[in-house]
Design a protein around this motif. Structure first.
Motif, PDB file in Angstrom:
ATOM      1  N   ARG A  92       0.837  -1.207   0.000  1.00 52.52           N
ATOM      2  CA  ARG A  92       0.000   0.000   0.000  1.00 52.52           C
ATOM      3  C   ARG A  92       0.865   1.248   0.000  1.00 52.52           C
ATOM      4  NH1 ARG A  92      -5.557  -0.518   2.316  1.00 52.52           N
ATOM      5  NH2 ARG A  92      -6.063  -2.744   2.315  1.00 52.52           N
ATOM      6  N   LEU A  93       0.345   2.282  -0.628  1.00 51.36           N
ATOM      7  CA  LEU A  93       0.915   3.626  -0.568  1.00 51.36           C
ATOM      8  C   LEU A  93       0.013   4.465   0.315  1.00 51.36           C
ATOM      9  CD1 LEU A  93       2.615   6.091  -1.415  1.00 51.36           C
ATOM     10  CD2 LEU A  93       1.292   6.186  -3.542  1.00 51.36           C
ATOM     11  N   TRP A  94       0.613   5.076   1.357  1.00 51.36           N
ATOM     12  CA  TRP A  94      -0.156   5.845   2.332  1.00 51.36           C
ATOM     13  C   TRP A  94       0.178   7.331   2.204  1.00 51.36           C
ATOM     14  CZ3 TRP A  94      -3.429   3.129   5.646  1.00 51.36           C
ATOM     15  CH2 TRP A  94      -3.223   1.745   5.732  1.00 51.36           C
ATOM     16  N   ASP A  95      -0.842   8.134   2.464  1.00 46.97           N
ATOM     17  CA  ASP A  95      -0.665   9.576   2.590  1.00 46.97           C
ATOM     18  C   ASP A  95      -0.624   9.895   4.085  1.00 46.97           C
ATOM     19  OD1 ASP A  95      -0.594  12.278   2.442  1.00 46.97           O
ATOM     20  OD2 ASP A  95      -2.640  12.538   1.683  1.00 46.97           O
ATOM     21  N   MET A  96       0.564  10.291   4.575  1.00 48.93           N
ATOM     22  CA  MET A  96       0.710  10.512   6.014  1.00 48.93           C
ATOM     23  C   MET A  96      -0.093  11.709   6.499  1.00 48.93           C
ATOM     24  SD  MET A  96       4.605   9.572   7.063  1.00 48.93           S
ATOM     25  CE  MET A  96       5.429  10.678   5.934  1.00 48.93           C
ATOM     26  N   ALA A  97      -0.367  12.654   5.611  1.00 52.77           N
ATOM     27  CA  ALA A  97      -1.113  13.845   6.034  1.00 52.77           C
ATOM     28  C   ALA A  97      -2.550  13.494   6.399  1.00 52.77           C
ATOM     29  CB  ALA A  97      -1.086  14.900   4.926  1.00 52.77           C
ATOM     30  N   THR A  98      -3.166  12.611   5.605  1.00 49.62           N
ATOM     31  CA  THR A  98      -4.559  12.232   5.877  1.00 49.62           C
ATOM     32  C   THR A  98      -4.669  10.845   6.499  1.00 49.62           C
ATOM     33  OG1 THR A  98      -4.757  11.383   3.621  1.00 49.62           O
ATOM     34  CG2 THR A  98      -5.408  13.665   4.002  1.00 49.62           C
TER      35      THR A  98
END
Length: 452
Positions: A92-98
């Protein structure tokens, strides 16, 4: 007739952002301030206590995997992107901001053991126990659609099948080669379906591999025979080999001092080495009570983070023997992978309970925009703690940490065992002929031999 008047600017006598408060002018002559050191000492104690009061390192968890998180990778060209791979083959690729999943990369049939991103930030390389290496195209940040709940599903650009399972992968910091660790160390090119070079020293499995950030052709690996081997792509044979008493699980190079690297060991310690002199460790970092599973350096090179089988995450100074901080939660299980964010502000840990957790690198740091006066106040408090950290009361407050009961008990037991071993060695030396028993320093005692 001339009248002389005193003319003063209002800005010189009022504080910023508040027109009604007058500035206070101070005379710092020591003769006029006999209690200056006592006042500063009290302020240092208060600053240390405030750090404990406002220590809230845990930011949030990124939940989505169905099995334990086994590896992670960060994108050098994107601050808020983090990749994770799990034991069921999910990437998975995660967006740390959201803290949400942006993209998924399905394809692996077994556990994902290694993830890395190319130096240009466009290609993700993954490997696993299904004996395949897969190359994926990373979606650009402009394609991250926050308003939709459907994730982007990416297809593999290339799939390379090989004869044995893979345990780790790492990409050059500048170049097109990447290395995989398994039954042997293989060097791959993006455009070749077979390795362009193969290294081996002995028949044991390599379990980790890391390229040097300063010299693209240099890489270090650790194997299950307790060895650490340094390879050079320009040579046909390995350069140096070091054998320790216990197995090394992970390696990390210092990005600011590329000749130094630190290893995470099975004996609950980390060891820092100088690649030019491998006969003894520069520093032994101890505080964990179980095997250290992963390690990663801060971009500044002044600190590194470790994740351990004892369910804690610890932060060490690059030259400190004891940890600066320890992070844990009630639900967090064995930590298999840890990473610093690309700006050094956050930590990400992946554990056996299927969660990625986001932490602050400094537990009491105030997030968000700081006013100039707030920033000066924080800097003043840091300077006070640094100046008076050697005094007993300040040092006691800074060092104190609350630990879970099992870890606290295990640390006490470990301390008792070390002291008993030291006392036994002291008695043996006292009752032996003078000079018959040589005492080695602790940083050298852990090494069995070095092979050229």
């Amino acid at each position: 007739m001339k009248v002389r008047m005193i003319s003063r600017s209002t800005e010189d006598f009022t504080r910023e952002r508040s027109g009604d408060i007058l500035k206070v002018f101070r005379n710092y002559d020591p003769a006029l301030r006999p209690m200056a050191k006592a006042v500063e000492y009290q302020r240092a104690i208060n600053a240390a206590k405030l750090d404990k009061i406002f220590a809230r390192p845990f930011i949030g968890a990124m939940d989505g995997h169905a099995d334990g998180v086994s590896c992670m990778a960060k994108n050098p060209n994107n601050l808020k992107a983090i990749f994770s791979g799990s034991m069921d083959g999910d990437i998975r690729l995660w967006d740390m901001a959201t803290r949400r999943t942006v993209s998924q990369f399905p394809g692996h049939k077994g556990a994902v053991r290694g993830l890395t991103v190319s130096s240009d930030g466009n290609i993700l390389v993954s490997c696993g126990t299904d004996s395949t290496v897969r190359l994926w195209s990373i979606p650009p940040p402009g394609d991250w659609e926050y308003e939709k709940s459907i994730n982007i599903v990416s297809e593999a650009v290339a799939v390379f099948s090989w004869k044995h399972a893979f345990w780790a992968v790492d990409h050059q910091w500048s170049g097109n080669f990447f290395a995989t660790a398994g039954a042997q160390v293989d060097i791959w090119d993006h455009n070749r379906s077979e390795p362009v070079n193969t290294f081996g020293w002995g028949n044991d499995t390599s379990i980790s591999v890391r390229f040097n950030p300063g010299e693209p052709n240099l890489l270090a690996t650790s194997a299950s025979d307790r060895s650490i081997v340094i390879y050079d792509l320009r040579m046909s044979s390995p350069a140096r080999k070091l054998i320790m008493k216990t197995k090394t699980n992970s390696i990390s190079w210092n990005p600011m001092e590329p000749m130094n690297f630190t290893v995470a060991n099975e004996d609950a310690n980390c060891y820092s080495y100088d690649g030019r002199r491998l006969d003894e460790a520069k520093c032994v970092h101890q505080d964990h009570v179980s095997a250290v599973m992963d390690i990663d350096y801060s971009p500044t090179g002044r600190e590194f983070v470790t994740g351990s089988y004892d369910r804690t995450v610890r932060i060490f100074q690059y030259n400190g023997g004891r940890s600066r901080d320890v992070y844990h939660t009630k639900r967090m299980q064995r930590v298999f992978c840890v990473k610093y964010s690309c700006d050094g502000t956050y930590l990400i840990s992946g554990s056996d309970d299927t969660n990625l957790r986001l932490w602050k690198a400094k537990a009491s740091e105030q997030l968000g925009v700081l006013l100039p006066r707030e920033k000066k106040n924080h800097e003043y408090h840091e300077a006070l703690k640094e100046r008076y950290k050697h005094l007993p009361e300040v040092n006691r407050i800074i060092r104190h940490r609350h630990l879970p009961k099992p870890i606290y008990k295990a640390a006490n037991l470990r301390r008792t065992m070390v002291e008993a071993e030291r006392a036994k060695e002291k008695k043996r030396k006292a009752h032996s002929a003078p000079g018959s028993i040589s005492t080695q320093p602790y940083r050298k005692r852990r090494i069995i031999k070095e092979v050229e």
